[in-house]
Write a protein that holds these residues in place. Structure first.
Motif, PDB file in Angstrom:
ATOM      1  N   VAL A 430       0.864  -1.182   0.000  1.00  0.00           N
ATOM      2  CA  VAL A 430       0.000   0.000   0.000  1.00  0.00           C
ATOM      3  C   VAL A 430       0.899   1.230   0.000  1.00  0.00           C
ATOM      4  CG1 VAL A 430      -1.771   1.279   1.257  1.00  0.00           C
ATOM      5  CG2 VAL A 430      -1.814  -1.237   1.242  1.00  0.00           C
ATOM      6  N   GLY A 434      -1.897   5.800   0.923  1.00  0.00           N
ATOM      7  CA  GLY A 434      -2.926   5.050   0.210  1.00  0.00           C
ATOM      8  C   GLY A 434      -3.900   4.382   1.164  1.00  0.00           C
ATOM      9  N   GLU A 435      -5.097   4.119   0.681  1.00  0.00           N
ATOM     10  CA  GLU A 435      -6.119   3.464   1.488  1.00  0.00           C
ATOM     11  C   GLU A 435      -5.782   1.981   1.654  1.00  0.00           C
ATOM     12  OE1 GLU A 435     -10.947   2.444   1.330  1.00  0.00           O
ATOM     13  OE2 GLU A 435      -9.994   3.667  -0.242  1.00  0.00           O
ATOM     14  N   SER A 436      -5.899   1.467   2.871  1.00  0.00           N
ATOM     15  CA  SER A 436      -5.677   0.041   3.110  1.00  0.00           C
ATOM     16  C   SER A 436      -6.962  -0.723   2.806  1.00  0.00           C
ATOM     17  CB  SER A 436      -5.278  -0.198   4.567  1.00  0.00           C
ATOM     18  OG  SER A 436      -4.005   0.344   4.830  1.00  0.00           O
ATOM     19  N   PRO A 437      -6.892  -1.715   1.941  1.00  0.00           N
ATOM     20  CA  PRO A 437      -8.091  -2.467   1.591  1.00  0.00           C
ATOM     21  C   PRO A 437      -8.429  -3.507   2.653  1.00  0.00           C
ATOM     22  CG  PRO A 437      -6.231  -3.379   0.437  1.00  0.00           C
ATOM     23  CD  PRO A 437      -5.713  -2.193   1.204  1.00  0.00           C
ATOM     24  N   ARG A 438      -9.668  -3.901   2.675  1.00  0.00           N
ATOM     25  CA  ARG A 438     -10.105  -5.021   3.500  1.00  0.00           C
ATOM     26  C   ARG A 438     -10.027  -6.298   2.673  1.00  0.00           C
ATOM     27  NH1 ARG A 438     -16.023  -2.749   4.261  1.00  0.00           N
ATOM     28  NH2 ARG A 438     -15.671  -2.760   1.992  1.00  0.00           N
ATOM     29  N   ASP A 441     -12.010  -6.706  -0.750  1.00  0.00           N
ATOM     30  CA  ASP A 441     -12.015  -5.523  -1.605  1.00  0.00           C
ATOM     31  C   ASP A 441     -11.134  -5.779  -2.830  1.00  0.00           C
ATOM     32  OD1 ASP A 441     -13.696  -3.995  -0.007  1.00  0.00           O
ATOM     33  OD2 ASP A 441     -12.057  -3.048   1.091  1.00  0.00           O
ATOM     34  N   VAL A 443      -8.172  -4.078  -5.435  1.00  0.00           N
ATOM     35  CA  VAL A 443      -7.165  -3.026  -5.562  1.00  0.00           C
ATOM     36  C   VAL A 443      -6.554  -3.071  -6.950  1.00  0.00           C
ATOM     37  CG1 VAL A 443      -6.589  -2.975  -3.100  1.00  0.00           C
ATOM     38  CG2 VAL A 443      -5.294  -4.464  -4.640  1.00  0.00           C
ATOM     39  N   TYR A 464      -2.352   3.380  -7.886  1.00  0.00           N
ATOM     40  CA  TYR A 464      -2.972   2.512  -6.882  1.00  0.00           C
ATOM     41  C   TYR A 464      -4.376   3.004  -6.542  1.00  0.00           C
ATOM     42  CZ  TYR A 464      -3.791   0.373  -2.274  1.00  0.00           C
ATOM     43  OH  TYR A 464      -4.321  -0.302  -1.216  1.00  0.00           O
ATOM     44  N   GLN A 465      -5.346   2.081  -6.564  1.00  0.00           N
ATOM     45  CA  GLN A 465      -6.723   2.419  -6.215  1.00  0.00           C
ATOM     46  C   GLN A 465      -7.364   1.271  -5.461  1.00  0.00           C
ATOM     47  OE1 GLN A 465      -8.913   3.466  -9.740  1.00  0.00           O
ATOM     48  NE2 GLN A 465      -8.110   5.546  -9.805  1.00  0.00           N
ATOM     49  N   VAL A 466      -8.282   1.598  -4.566  1.00  0.00           N
ATOM     50  CA  VAL A 466      -9.060   0.597  -3.833  1.00  0.00           C
ATOM     51  C   VAL A 466     -10.512   0.708  -4.263  1.00  0.00           C
ATOM     52  CG1 VAL A 466      -9.869  -0.156  -1.562  1.00  0.00           C
ATOM     53  CG2 VAL A 466      -7.514   0.618  -1.853  1.00  0.00           C
ATOM     54  N   ARG A 468     -13.940  -0.684  -2.915  1.00  0.00           N
ATOM     55  CA  ARG A 468     -14.591  -1.411  -1.836  1.00  0.00           C
ATOM     56  C   ARG A 468     -15.708  -2.275  -2.399  1.00  0.00           C
ATOM     57  NH1 ARG A 468     -13.416   0.702   3.291  1.00  0.00           N
ATOM     58  NH2 ARG A 468     -15.493   0.290   4.142  1.00  0.00           N
TER      59      ARG A 468
END
Length: 508
Positions: A430, A434-438, A441, A443, A464-466, A468
């Motif tokens: 990450v 950046g957003e941390s994915p679950r 999710d 990415v 980088y993209q998440v 949800r």
């Protein structure tokens, strides 16, 4: 071996609850059956055992009779449990699966401390057999010769919030000389399309975004009710299910692999660009001895047509080295096909005799030294190809479904792991900020390095993209449930089970 363990819920009123652990050996079908066994035990009032604790009150072995030394592994594990059971009054041990179907009474003779032996056709009987063994204080052996209840109709405890197995058929109508599965799983039985699609829709409603359709020969689906186009139609029907983002299937048989299936794969957006196509041998003479009703030219032709329509498809395979009578020329034929096929991955096995299979009595069983040397040569070739194919992906953007379980080194490197559409394993970082994915999710990452067995994405930067997903939401709900009773449960009357921690999958 895959061991499924969980933290142990404790009853709110302090009463003791019987705990269980399911140990799984073998193929995806066994993993699917183990999820059903866990669901049955949950429904019967058992709770999963705490990992690293003093041991479960019930240990269930779901066995394989195909893999090398399957019986030695089972009896070795049973031997380790004998003194544990002797010092734990009330503990029970059950053995099911393919080896149980094959060995039957032999298991209790070799390991008289086993309480229940059940087969592949009656996994739904486990809770009743356990209670009968407890009441009668004697081992219960029940092996049925035909399917009692289709496994997918039984309760289940899925290990993943994002992905699920869906069995569309059981059994096999082929007679491969190295395989004992048809005698243990029986003739092919197919579920009706409506039942399968209803199960998939129910899974999606629970948050699942990926399903894998399972069958011993998944692409012969429909043979029982006389519809040769049933499997391709099923793939297309899965494409119409809203919220289902990824569809996979395993394992097809080359002899029955038709162009309508390739068309369905290419034209159905949520069917992933991945194909596992067992080769077994590149020698036509060996394929004949194995009773594999295709030849290397047909096999390579299938791969060519798949790649014409799905150029980025990742194709994997199974290969047996050292089948009885295999000459150096035969083995070279396998190397030649592997070189042409450019598999992303190959699961390679050294042939070993399986009692009950025609190949076990064939002459010209090869010396271990010869088989080992050929096996190592094949591994070297395939590793080179896998590495070359993975390096072609460097710099490309991939959308990954984030996995619930980290790789062995991810903790040390702070990486997370996910699966690409073609099922390649990707370890990613990450980016700062950046957003941390679950888990569950999606990415988007940029591949920075291709290793022989995985990809690395450490430098995705602004790309980088998440995204949800409903699977990530489902995973989050699981964590809330695992940390204690919901507010609604707390307000209701009666004791409620409470568990702490996160389910985990450990590979030994």
């Amino acid at each position: 071996m895959t061991t499924i363990e969980h933290e142990t819920p404790a009853s709110a009123d302090g009463t003791t609850t019987r705990t269980y652990e399911v140990r799984t050996f073998g193929c995806q079908m066994n993993v699917h059956d183990s999820e059903r066994l866990s669901g049955l035990l949950d429904a019967a009032g058992y709770v999963p055992a705490e990992p690293g604790g003093e041991g479960a009150d019930l240990v269930v072995f779901n066995t394989c009779a195909v893999r090398e030394n399957a019986d030695n592994k089972l009896y070795g594990n049973l031997g380790q449990l004998a003194p544990v059971k002797a010092g734990k009054p009330g503990m029970q041990i059950a053995v099911g699966g393919c080896l149980a179907q094959k060995d039957r009474d032999t298991i209790v003779k070799k390991a008289p401390w086993v309480d229940v032996v059940f087969g592949t056709h009656n996994i739904g009987s486990l809770p009743v057999l356990l209670e009968r063994a407890r009441h009668n204080e004697s081992a219960q052996v029940e092996i049925l010769e035909s399917l009692e209840v289709f496994p997918s109709t039984l309760p289940t405890r899925r290990e993943s919030a994002a992905a699920a197995w869906v069995s569309i058929s059981v059994g096999c109508n082929n007679t491969c000389t190295f395989c004992i599965v048809p005698s243990l799983r029986g003739k092919e039985r197919d579920r009706r399309p409506g039942e399968i699609l209803a199960e998939v829709e129910a899974l999606v409603a629970e948050g699942v975004v990926e399903v894998t359709l399972l069958g011993q020969n998944v692409n012969t689906y429909g043979v029982e009710f006389g519809d040769k186009g049933a499997f391709a139609a099923l793939l297309r029907a899965c494409g119409a299910i809203e919220g289902l983002e990824r569809v996979r299937f395993t394992s097809p048989h080359p002899a029955a692999f038709t162009d309508d299936v390739i068309d369905a794969m290419a034209q159905t957006p949520n069917v992933m660009p991945q194909l596992h196509m067992p080769l077994q041998s590149g020698s036509d003479r060996m394929l004949k001895e194995m009773r594999r009703s295709y030849r290397s030219k047909k096999f390579l032709g299938i791969l060519e047509r798949v790649r014409e329509q799905i150029p980025h498809a990742a194709i994997s395979t199974d290969i047996i080295v050292g089948f009885p009578g295999e000459t150096e020329e035969d083995f070279q034929g396998t190397l030649d096909v592997v070189a042409q096929a450019r598999f992303a991955q190959a699961f390679t096995f050294q042939y070993s005799q399986r009692p009950g299979t025609p190949a076990a009595t064939l002459p010209d069983q090869l010396p271990k030294k010869v088989v080992q040397e050929r096996y190592e040569r094949l591994l070297k070739l395939q590793e080179e190809i896998s590495w070359q194919e993975n390096r072609k992906l460097e710099g490309q953007m991939l959308e990954l479904l984030v996995m619930e379980n980290r790789g062995r080194k991810d903790g040390a490197t702070t990486r997370l792991s996910g699966r690409a559409p073609d099922n390649r394993l990707v370890h990613f970082t990450v980016p700062d900020g950046g957003e941390s994915p679950r888990p569950g999710d999606f990415v988007s990452v940029r591949v920075s390095y291709g290793a022989p067995h995985h990809l690395v994405a450490d430098e995705s930067g602004e790309a980088y993209q998440v995204r949800r997903s409903q699977a990530g939401d489902a995973w989050e709900r699981r964590q809330i449930d695992a940390c204690g009773p919901s507010p609604a449960a707390s307000a209701s009357s009666g004791p409620r089970p409470v568990s702490l921690g996160v389910p985990m999958l450990r590979r030994d």
